[in-house]
Design an enzyme around this catalytic site. Structure first.
Site, PDB file in Angstrom:
ATOM      1  CD  GLU A  31      27.172  46.649 -75.028  1.00  0.00           C
ATOM      2  OE1 GLU A  31      27.288  45.586 -75.634  1.00  0.00           O
ATOM      3  OE2 GLU A  31      26.323  47.514 -75.334  1.00  0.00           O
ATOM      4  CG  ASP A  49      29.107  40.334 -81.905  1.00  0.00           C
ATOM      5  OD1 ASP A  49      28.527  41.432 -81.843  1.00  0.00           O
ATOM      6  OD2 ASP A  49      29.482  39.694 -80.907  1.00  0.00           O
TER       7      ASP A  49
END
Lengths: 274, 400
Positions: free
Chosen positions: A49, A60
């Site tokens: 990824e 995040d």
């Protein structure tokens, strides 16, 4: 069946669980990203990824926020990352997923983004701020270009949303282990079995679990409930610590190898998923 | 003109929507349902009305600024005195509405983002009054330039969380508040302060701020016998402007002007004029105009006023601009400072630097108009919080 799902099924057929390894593209620079990607595949990552950094990554935690800022400060662009994907693809057949936020995709143009990413050799896309209600244009472009749009399911996703989320999904379903942002955590409180069972009841696709998983033992424990485990911030932290040193690639690969070993151990084989 | 937007997906024309992580989707659906129910409930409306009247101090006056009008020598300028609300700005109209909604939903913890600190203070205030836990996210850069408001929030019992990521200003505070909400979704109510964010926030905040325009529209007809020719308000995220504009949308003869922050000038990178210089993009959950680079990275912005220092804008403003119903212009730091000083001297009112941007447009426009013309300016907040900034600009040191 596209490359990502095919790879995960091969892994499961061997009695292992998949390792999906995340790094942020351009941290510390794109040349290193290419080397890291190729080496991580050789070290045992089943799917890679690759984060396409965005200035405002709301899903995040601190590790990936900082990596994104470092990459952007270094001048990384979407076009540069697509060229890096091309270079990775020439040297590795690891299934490759681009993870980004919607605005870089929207500015590039969803159709052109899917086409260019697919042509470069990317196999999947994850866009955490694009729920199914808004994903129409990108989903269509992804379908046209044989690139999988991988959706996220969270612990608080109500059962009635599951068919909406998984209905047009391909590749795998990404189960978020916690209500929260990415980042290493001591423990994961969510009832993973209930979540992954719920997802399996509506889709035959492989189920991966991510967010908060950093150590091999943790990965093994989580893997009992799913087909693959995503590890991101822990690898990103290693990149940050070792950036600019000759030991960078070795250190990350060592971590990948340990994680994959834990996902190959006898204990995780008990729950035959598919 | 069809202004009964948004549609059920939260789109105003092609702007708006709900671009958020999956964790927030059930919460936004819950909020949408709770708000739809509250809106229909007489008890909710009466409760809000009670607190607006007796706690906030509404209706706020509409004041004919004779001294300012004479100084400018043209149109008659009226000021909607949102600066006279409790806590000194329009922000409390929205925080009062949303805190009552949060209570209905059984949430015990309130979080908010703040730029200048006005929304943070207004949130901390209502949280204190209702005995709710409160955390305010604020960029480190803003904490430095708005220390008075930081102290006010702490006095009110709120936890002020410094945000050190990104540009350390309002947009980063909003990122961090969204991360908190994602993490504490079950217990926490996110009290968004502007007409930005994912659906239904742009509608909820607009509806709670509409009271500004509803009162002003009635008051100007009582005092001047007719509707104004121009309505002017500053636009950062755009809540005071939307609240002021919305009740005038169907009065097609009324020109609506939103004033963005031109910072050091629109020909420099140091401004926050999103509608003047941006293009559509996705930030903080909605599709709207956005200041960004070619790659879609959000651009750093600048304004002397922390409350306007935001690279996005509410989606309904993007819609009003593209539909041609509102006009958007920009005022520089210098023009805002000049207007700030003019209002101090001609009216004895110290305006917020945000509101001074709206005044700057009135200063520009009024002399070009006849004495028969009427300009209505939303004086969205008072300027006590900005006195340090202005002193610094004037080369005056206030420290011992």
């Amino acid at each position: 069946m596209n490359k990502i799902e095919k790879r995960l099924r091969e892994v499961l057929a061997r009695g292992e669980k998949g390792l999906i390894a995340y790094i942020t593209a351009g941290d510390p620079d794109l040349a290193t990203t290419v080397e890291l990607a190729v080496a991580m595949g050789e070290a045992g990552a089943d799917v890679l990824e690759l984060g396409v950094p965005f200035s405002d990554p709301v899903a995040d935690g601190p590790a990936i926020q900082a990596a994104s800022q470092r990459a952007l400060a270094g001048g990384v662009t979407v076009r540069g990352i697509i060229r890096a994907v091309e270079q990775i693809r020439r040297r590795s057949d690891i299934p490759l997923v681009l993870m980004t936020y919607y605005n870089p995709v929207y500015q590039y143009g969803p159709g052109r983004f899917a086409a260019d990413a697919a042509r470069a050799g990317a196999n999947g896309l994850i866009v955490p701020d694009l729920p199914p209600e808004e994903s129409g244009p990108l989903l269509e472009a992804a379908g046209d270009n044989q690139i999988d749009l991988i959706p996220l399911v969270t612990p608080n996703t109500p059962a009635r949303r599951l068919p909406v989320i998984t209905g047009r999904a391909r590749g795998f379903i990404y189960c978020v282990s916690v209500t929260g942002v990415t980042g290493e955590r001591e423990s994961i409180m969510t009832d993973l079995a209930a979540m992954t069972d719920g997802v399996r009841s509506v889709t035959p696709l492989p189920v991966a679990v991510g967010f908060g998983i950093s150590r091999p033992a943790q990965a093994a424990a989580v893997a009992r409930h799913c087909d693959a485990v995503v590890v991101g911030s822990a690898l990103v932290n290693t990149v940050a610590q070792k950036a600019g040193t000759p030991g960078l690639i070795k250190a990350v690969c060592e971590q990948v190898r340990e994680l994959k070993e834990a996902l190959t151990a006898r204990e995780v084989q008990g729950v035959a998923a598919l | 003109m069809t202004m009964t937007v948004p549609d059920e997906r939260g789109y105003f024309g092609r702007f708006g929507g709900r671009f958020v992580p999956e964790t927030l989707m059930p919460a936004l659906e819950e909020l949408d349902a709770a708000y739809a129910q509250a809106k229909q409930d007489d008890r909710f409306r009466e409760e809000l009305q009670y607190y607006l009247a007796h706690y906030v101090g509404r209706p706020s006056p509409l004041y004919f600024a004779r001294g300012l009008s004479e100084f400018l020598g043209g149109a008659r300028v009226y000021l909607k005195r949102e600066d006279l609300n409790h806590t000194g700005a329009h922000k409390i109209n929205n925080t009062m509405g949303q805190v009552l909604l949060a209570r209905r939903m059984g949430k015990r913890r309130i979080i908010a983002e703040t730029g200048a600190g006005q929304h943070g203070v207004a949130t901390a205030t209502v949280a204190a009054m209702f005995g709710l836990e409160c955390a305010i996210y604020m960029g480190e850069e803003d904490i430095r330039r708005q220390s008075l408001n930081v102290f006010r929030m702490r006095l009110l019992g709120a936890q002020v969380v410094p945000v050190t990521s990104g540009s350390k200003t309002l947009k980063d505070a909003m990122n961090e508040a969204m991360r908190d909400w994602v993490t504490n979704i079950a217990t926490t109510y996110y009290l968004v302060g502007s007409v930005a964010g994912p659906h239904p926030y742009p509608v909820i905040v607009r509806d709670f701020q509409r009271v500004i325009g509803e009162e002003a529209r009635r008051q100007i007809q009582e005092q001047a016998g007719r509707l104004p020719d121009y309505v002017i308000a500053c636009v950062g995220g755009g809540s005071n402007a939307m609240g002021m504009f919305h009740p005038f949308l169907d009065d097609e003869e009324v020109v609506l002007i939103g004033v963005e922050a031109a910072g050091h000038g629109l020909d420099t990178p140091l401004h926050a004029a999103t509608l003047s210089c941006g293009r559509p993009g996705v930030l903080h959950g909605s599709l709207s105009y956005l200041l960004q680079d070619d790659d879609g990275q959000v651009a750093p912005v600048h304004s002397i006023s922390a409350g306007l220092d935001y690279p996005g804008v509410g989606p309904e403003h993007s819609h009003l601009m593209e539909a041609g119903r509102a006009r958007y212009v920009a005022a520089t730091d210098r023009e805002a400072l000049d207007a700030f000083k003019i209002l101090c001297r001609t009216e004895g009112i110290i305006p917020a630097l945000e509101s001074a941007h709206a005044l700057a447009e009135a200063v520009r426009l009024a002399p070009q108009l006849s004495r028969e013309s009427i300009i209505l300016v939303n004086l969205s907040g008072r300027g006590d919080k900005d006195v340090h900034t202005v002193a610094k600009e004037m080369g005056v040191s206030l420290d011992e």
